[in-house]
Design a protein around this motif. Sequence first.
Motif, PDB file in Angstrom:
ATOM      1  N   VAL A 111       3.248  -2.948   4.290  1.00  0.00           N
ATOM      2  CA  VAL A 111       2.486  -1.714   4.064  1.00  0.00           C
ATOM      3  C   VAL A 111       1.368  -1.957   3.061  1.00  0.00           C
ATOM      4  CG1 VAL A 111       2.632   0.615   3.076  1.00  0.00           C
ATOM      5  CG2 VAL A 111       4.321  -0.139   4.752  1.00  0.00           C
ATOM      6  N   TRP A 112       1.702  -2.577   1.919  1.00  0.00           N
ATOM      7  CA  TRP A 112       0.672  -2.816   0.898  1.00  0.00           C
ATOM      8  C   TRP A 112      -0.397  -3.773   1.410  1.00  0.00           C
ATOM      9  CZ3 TRP A 112      -0.212   0.563  -2.528  1.00  0.00           C
ATOM     10  CH2 TRP A 112       0.825   1.293  -3.115  1.00  0.00           C
ATOM     11  N   GLU A 113      -0.011  -4.793   2.146  1.00  0.00           N
ATOM     12  CA  GLU A 113      -0.998  -5.736   2.694  1.00  0.00           C
ATOM     13  C   GLU A 113      -1.984  -5.017   3.611  1.00  0.00           C
ATOM     14  OE1 GLU A 113       1.481  -8.706   4.521  1.00  0.00           O
ATOM     15  OE2 GLU A 113       1.539  -9.917   2.695  1.00  0.00           O
ATOM     16  N   ASN A 114      -1.488  -4.085   4.411  1.00  0.00           N
ATOM     17  CA  ASN A 114      -2.359  -3.362   5.332  1.00  0.00           C
ATOM     18  C   ASN A 114      -3.185  -2.283   4.642  1.00  0.00           C
ATOM     19  OD1 ASN A 114      -2.010  -4.130   8.361  1.00  0.00           O
ATOM     20  ND2 ASN A 114      -0.022  -4.383   7.404  1.00  0.00           N
ATOM     21  N   ILE A 115      -2.661  -1.711   3.588  1.00  0.00           N
ATOM     22  CA  ILE A 115      -3.433  -0.725   2.826  1.00  0.00           C
ATOM     23  C   ILE A 115      -4.587  -1.420   2.112  1.00  0.00           C
ATOM     24  CG2 ILE A 115      -3.403   0.786   0.787  1.00  0.00           C
ATOM     25  CD1 ILE A 115      -0.516   1.550   1.584  1.00  0.00           C
ATOM     26  N   LEU A 116      -4.261  -2.491   1.395  1.00  0.00           N
ATOM     27  CA  LEU A 116      -5.239  -3.151   0.517  1.00  0.00           C
ATOM     28  C   LEU A 116      -6.100  -4.178   1.241  1.00  0.00           C
ATOM     29  CD1 LEU A 116      -2.840  -3.617  -2.518  1.00  0.00           C
ATOM     30  CD2 LEU A 116      -4.625  -1.879  -2.256  1.00  0.00           C
ATOM     31  N   ARG A 117      -5.642  -4.675   2.363  1.00  0.00           N
ATOM     32  CA  ARG A 117      -6.355  -5.666   3.178  1.00  0.00           C
ATOM     33  C   ARG A 117      -6.913  -6.811   2.322  1.00  0.00           C
ATOM     34  NH1 ARG A 117      -9.928  -1.734   6.892  1.00  0.00           N
ATOM     35  NH2 ARG A 117     -10.400  -0.861   4.879  1.00  0.00           N
ATOM     36  N   ASP A 118      -8.216  -7.025   2.338  1.00  0.00           N
ATOM     37  CA  ASP A 118      -8.833  -8.156   1.627  1.00  0.00           C
ATOM     38  C   ASP A 118      -8.707  -8.041   0.111  1.00  0.00           C
ATOM     39  OD1 ASP A 118      -9.535  -9.242   4.055  1.00  0.00           O
ATOM     40  OD2 ASP A 118     -11.578  -8.440   4.019  1.00  0.00           O
ATOM     41  N   ASP A 119      -8.395  -6.856  -0.408  1.00  0.00           N
ATOM     42  CA  ASP A 119      -8.248  -6.649  -1.858  1.00  0.00           C
ATOM     43  C   ASP A 119      -6.816  -6.852  -2.341  1.00  0.00           C
ATOM     44  OD1 ASP A 119     -10.924  -6.101  -2.293  1.00  0.00           O
ATOM     45  OD2 ASP A 119     -10.678  -3.942  -2.000  1.00  0.00           O
ATOM     46  N   TYR A 120      -5.914  -7.240  -1.452  1.00  0.00           N
ATOM     47  CA  TYR A 120      -4.496  -7.353  -1.799  1.00  0.00           C
ATOM     48  C   TYR A 120      -4.288  -8.214  -3.050  1.00  0.00           C
ATOM     49  CZ  TYR A 120       0.519  -8.158  -1.412  1.00  0.00           C
ATOM     50  OH  TYR A 120       1.867  -8.231  -1.674  1.00  0.00           O
ATOM     51  N   ASP A 121      -4.930  -9.367  -3.109  1.00  0.00           N
ATOM     52  CA  ASP A 121      -4.732 -10.287  -4.239  1.00  0.00           C
ATOM     53  C   ASP A 121      -5.376  -9.785  -5.534  1.00  0.00           C
ATOM     54  OD1 ASP A 121      -3.213 -12.074  -2.730  1.00  0.00           O
ATOM     55  OD2 ASP A 121      -4.987 -13.165  -2.052  1.00  0.00           O
ATOM     56  N   ASN A 122      -6.200  -8.749  -5.451  1.00  0.00           N
ATOM     57  CA  ASN A 122      -6.847  -8.194  -6.643  1.00  0.00           C
ATOM     58  C   ASN A 122      -6.009  -7.111  -7.319  1.00  0.00           C
ATOM     59  OD1 ASN A 122      -9.086  -9.838  -6.139  1.00  0.00           O
ATOM     60  ND2 ASN A 122     -10.020  -8.285  -4.831  1.00  0.00           N
ATOM     61  N   TRP A 123      -4.888  -6.771  -6.741  1.00  0.00           N
ATOM     62  CA  TRP A 123      -4.035  -5.705  -7.275  1.00  0.00           C
ATOM     63  C   TRP A 123      -2.699  -6.270  -7.735  1.00  0.00           C
ATOM     64  CZ3 TRP A 123      -5.313  -0.671  -8.040  1.00  0.00           C
ATOM     65  CH2 TRP A 123      -6.497  -0.211  -7.450  1.00  0.00           C
ATOM     66  N   ASP A 124      -2.154  -5.660  -8.769  1.00  0.00           N
ATOM     67  CA  ASP A 124      -0.785  -5.943  -9.201  1.00  0.00           C
ATOM     68  C   ASP A 124       0.108  -5.015  -8.371  1.00  0.00           C
ATOM     69  OD1 ASP A 124       1.670  -6.169 -10.413  1.00  0.00           O
ATOM     70  OD2 ASP A 124       0.953  -5.789 -12.449  1.00  0.00           O
ATOM     71  N   VAL A 125       0.515  -5.497  -7.209  1.00  0.00           N
ATOM     72  CA  VAL A 125       1.216  -4.657  -6.235  1.00  0.00           C
ATOM     73  C   VAL A 125       2.552  -4.124  -6.764  1.00  0.00           C
ATOM     74  CG1 VAL A 125       2.205  -4.586  -3.908  1.00  0.00           C
ATOM     75  CG2 VAL A 125      -0.014  -5.688  -4.298  1.00  0.00           C
ATOM     76  N   PRO A 126       3.369  -4.918  -7.471  1.00  0.00           N
ATOM     77  CA  PRO A 126       4.613  -4.346  -8.012  1.00  0.00           C
ATOM     78  C   PRO A 126       4.357  -3.157  -8.957  1.00  0.00           C
ATOM     79  CG  PRO A 126       4.748  -6.729  -8.031  1.00  0.00           C
ATOM     80  CD  PRO A 126       3.318  -6.383  -7.664  1.00  0.00           C
ATOM     81  N   THR A 127       3.309  -3.254  -9.779  1.00  0.00           N
ATOM     82  CA  THR A 127       2.969  -2.141 -10.671  1.00  0.00           C
ATOM     83  C   THR A 127       2.475  -0.950  -9.865  1.00  0.00           C
ATOM     84  OG1 THR A 127       2.466  -3.626 -12.499  1.00  0.00           O
ATOM     85  CG2 THR A 127       1.488  -1.419 -12.593  1.00  0.00           C
ATOM     86  N   LEU A 128       1.671  -1.210  -8.863  1.00  0.00           N
ATOM     87  CA  LEU A 128       1.184  -0.152  -7.987  1.00  0.00           C
ATOM     88  C   LEU A 128       2.360   0.560  -7.311  1.00  0.00           C
ATOM     89  CD1 LEU A 128      -1.598   0.959  -7.157  1.00  0.00           C
ATOM     90  CD2 LEU A 128      -1.568  -0.638  -5.237  1.00  0.00           C
TER      91      LEU A 128
END
Length: 123
Positions: free
Chosen positions: A51-68
């Motif tokens: 889900v997060w990969e598809n939401i953030l797409r190319d910006d995935y690596d720019n986000w702290d996904v666990p914190t999000l």
Amino acid sequence: MVEAIIFDMDGVLFDTEKYYYDRRASFLAQKGISIDHLPPSFFIGGNTKQVWENILRDDYDNWDVPTLQEEYNAYKQDNPLPYKELIFPDVLKVLNEVKSRGLKIGLASSSVKADILRALKEN
């Protein structure tokens, strides 16, 4: 002979899918993230990482996904589902009919237990 009926919660007893989508969109909009590129059906039954990969797409690596994810979990707690408003119109009538026929009723859901218990208590 039928002895019991098991009902799913989301989408069967409660019309929750639009609420889930709108709540997610509202949270993400506060972060400057849009989910306009994904249909509401995408979020049904998906795993968290996908889900997060598809939401953030190319910006995935720019986000702290666990914190999000933690922030989204807190947002969900602050914005719980209004189960009383989301119950489908004939649910209580159907459940009462099933019960009057002496059948046992089961509830199946992948929702968190606290939400399941709240939905049952409110209705």
